[in-house]
Enzyme design. Sequence first.
Site, short mmCIF file in Angstrom:
data_model
loop_
_atom_site.label_atom_id
_atom_site.label_comp_id
_atom_site.label_asym_id
_atom_site.label_seq_id
_atom_site.Cartn_x
_atom_site.Cartn_y
_atom_site.Cartn_z
N SER A 267 0.80 -1.22 0.00
CA SER A 267 0.00 0.00 0.00
C SER A 267 0.84 1.28 0.00
O SER A 267 1.70 1.48 0.87
CB SER A 267 -0.91 0.00 1.22
OG SER A 267 -1.41 1.30 1.48
N ASN A 268 0.54 2.15 -0.96
CA ASN A 268 1.19 3.47 -0.98
C ASN A 268 0.69 4.32 0.17
O ASN A 268 1.44 5.05 0.79
CB ASN A 268 0.87 4.19 -2.30
CG ASN A 268 1.43 3.45 -3.49
OD1 ASN A 268 2.62 3.18 -3.55
ND2 ASN A 268 0.57 3.08 -4.42
#
Length: 333
Positions: A88-89
Site C-alpha cells: 500500500s502506498n
Amino acid sequence: MIHPIDRHRAIERFEAIPHLALGHYPTPLEKLPRFKAALGCSQRLYIKREDLAGAGLGGNKVRKLEYIFSEVLRDGADTVITCGGLRSNHCRVTAMLAAKLGLTCVLVMNEPAHPYAATPASYAINEWVGARIVRVADRRERAPTMERIAGELRAAGQKPAIIPLGASTPVGALGQVSAMQELAGQLGELRFDFDAVFFSTSSGGTQAGLLAGKALFLDPETQLYGVSADDPSLSIQETVGGILREIGERLRLPFDERIQVDDRQVGGGYGVETEAGREALQLLAHSEGILLDPVYTAKAMAGMMAAIRSGALAAEARVLFWHTGGQMALFYT
Ligand SMILES: Cc1ncc(COP(=O)(O)O)c(C=O)c1O
C-alpha cells in the site's frame, strides 16, 4: 451552473481550512511530445507529475494527508492507525509522514491474493520508519482490527486516531481540491484549458476531490475520467458521489458533476497486472523516461490510450494524464 458569487464564497471557505505543508509544490505540468509521437495520435498530451509530491514517491497521498494530519494534531492524537495491502502506498506515506511529525503509526495490512516472491520495498520502508505492522489474512478484517487496536491503545492511556482506507474521507479529498487549484494557476500562465483529464481511481477520494476542485477552479467543459484499478464503476461512482456530497456540505456548494468511471482496465483485479497496463508502462518509459506503477497508473494510462485509439476524443483535444504515483510497487528488497 454554479453562480460566480457562490463559487467565490466556497473558495474562501476552502482556503480557510487548515492543513500542513508536507509536499513539494507546485508539481510539474509537462508536455509528452515523444509519447504522443509513439502513440501516433493528433491530440496534445500533457502530464501532471503528482508522483513527485514528496514523501517516498507519495503521489496523491501526500496532499490528502496534509489535511488529515492537521486534524490529527489538532485533536491531540499521539498515534495514527491505518490499513491497506502489503504494498500500500497510503500505508507507506502515512508511516513516513507520521515519523516526520513524531507520531506513532500502526498499519493493519492484509496479505496479497498471491504471495510476493520477495519483500516489497514499500513494506520494508514501513519497518524502517518505525511503524508497527499487524498483518491480517483478509481485507475484511482490516476495519475491525483497526477498531480493536484503537480500543487497546485507549485503554493503555494513548490517543489513537484511525485514518480510513486510502485517506479517502471528505477531509482527505480536500488535498486534491488544492491540487486542482494549483493546476488552475499553471493553466492561467499557459492560457489554455484541458478537454479531458485521466487518472487512477479506487477508494474514491482522489476523484471526489478532483471533481470538486474542477468545479471551483477549472473550465466547466473539462471532462474528468477515473480509470478503476479494482472495483466496478457503479460502486466507485457511489463512493465518489458520497464524498463529493460531503465536500459540498462543508463548502456549502452543491456539486453537480458527472462522475465518470471506466472499469474496463481492471483485468484480473487489484494489483493483477494486465497486458494493456504493461504496454502503457513500457511506452511511457521508452518515449519519455517516466515510470508508471503496475497497480494504479499503468491501468489508468491504458484507459487513456484506449480512449485516444477508439476516437472518443476530438482530434485537437488537450488531454492531461494525472500521475498519482505508486512507482514504489516496482521495487523489492
Ligand atoms: C498510486 C495510486 N494511484 C491512485 C490511487 C487511487 O486513489 P483513490 O484511492 O483516492 O481513489 C491510489 C490509492 O488508492 C494510489 O496509491
